[in-house]
Design a protein around this motif. Structure first.
Motif, mmCIF file in Angstrom:
data_model
loop_
_atom_site.group_PDB
_atom_site.id
_atom_site.type_symbol
_atom_site.label_atom_id
_atom_site.label_comp_id
_atom_site.label_asym_id
_atom_site.label_seq_id
_atom_site.Cartn_x
_atom_site.Cartn_y
_atom_site.Cartn_z
ATOM 1 N N LEU A 43 -0.656 2.528 10.779
ATOM 2 C CA LEU A 43 -0.987 1.505 11.776
ATOM 3 C C LEU A 43 -2.045 0.514 11.290
ATOM 4 N N PRO A 44 -3.108 0.916 10.609
ATOM 5 C CA PRO A 44 -4.080 -0.091 10.149
ATOM 6 C C PRO A 44 -3.472 -1.132 9.207
ATOM 7 N N GLN A 45 -2.553 -0.735 8.355
ATOM 8 C CA GLN A 45 -1.919 -1.704 7.458
ATOM 9 C C GLN A 45 -1.008 -2.650 8.243
ATOM 10 N N GLU A 60 0.832 -1.196 0.000
ATOM 11 C CA GLU A 60 0.000 0.000 0.000
ATOM 12 C C GLU A 60 0.872 1.255 0.000
ATOM 13 N N PRO A 61 0.401 2.319 -0.633
ATOM 14 C CA PRO A 61 1.142 3.584 -0.546
ATOM 15 C C PRO A 61 0.934 4.201 0.837
ATOM 16 N N GLY A 75 7.201 -3.760 14.231
ATOM 17 C CA GLY A 75 7.936 -2.559 13.871
ATOM 18 C C GLY A 75 7.801 -2.266 12.392
ATOM 19 N N THR A 76 7.900 -0.984 12.042
ATOM 20 C CA THR A 76 7.858 -0.601 10.639
ATOM 21 C C THR A 76 8.656 0.668 10.404
ATOM 22 N N ASP A 77 9.261 0.730 9.222
ATOM 23 C CA ASP A 77 9.945 1.950 8.798
ATOM 24 C C ASP A 77 9.111 2.692 7.757
ATOM 25 N N GLY A 78 7.856 2.282 7.585
ATOM 26 C CA GLY A 78 6.974 2.898 6.604
ATOM 27 C C GLY A 78 7.021 2.218 5.245
#
Length: 165
Positions: free
Chosen positions: A37-39, A32-33, A150-153
């Motif tokens: 948080l929902p993704q 997704e672009p 964790g995510t970096d986007g």
């Protein structure tokens, strides 16, 4: 390092933190672009579904369905980046029911966790189902569970330990 290289390194690091029947992991790249948080919660739901469908756990959870994306989001608490590596290593090593039991050697988990956190970088966001203020856990399953995401986007990592006594 390219995005493909980062993903391969994340997958390898998370695989080191996985243990059969107890610590389930995932790493990936969002499609997704501008994911938020929902993704990430949707990926957590997928990991929950996979872990609880595992033959070892299916008999304990015959009718379990992972919480909805909004419910997963509501269960998560932010974690400071400086605390992420130690929490990730803890999810992979310290048994939820028997804290003196270790699923992995501490040194192995600490090394892999530090590498994963480093790959996502200092601007990454980290989430857990533990309320750091009071020590409570916002359970995502009817069992004992501990999650760190964790995510970096662009990329994400997930570690989930489940246990039952």
């Amino acid at each position: 390092m390219t995005s493909v290289g980062v993903l391969a390194e994340l997958e390898a690091g998370m695989a080191e933190l996985s243990t059969p029947m107890r610590v389930f992991v995932a790493a990936g790249r969002f499609t997704e672009p501008e994911p938020d948080l929902p993704q990430l919660a949707a990926r957590i739901r997928m990991l929950l579904a996979s872990a609880t469908a595992d033959e070892a756990w299916r008999r304990f959870l015959p009718k379990y369905a992972p919480p909805s994306v909004p419910e997963v989001c509501a269960a998560l608490e932010a974690v400071e980046t400086h605390a992420a590596a130690s929490l990730l290593a803890k999810v992979a090593t310290v048994d939820l029911v028997w804290p003196s039991h270790r699923h992995l050697p501490v040194e192995t988990a600490e090394r892999a966790a530090a590498r994963v956190v480093s790959l996502l970088g200092p601007a990454a966001t980290w989430w857990t189902n533990h309320d750091s203020e009071c020590g409570a856990v916002n359970g995502l399953t009817p069992l004992f569970d501990s999650l760190l995401a964790g995510t970096d986007g662009e990329h994400f990592t997930l570690a989930l330990q489940i246990a039952d006594d």
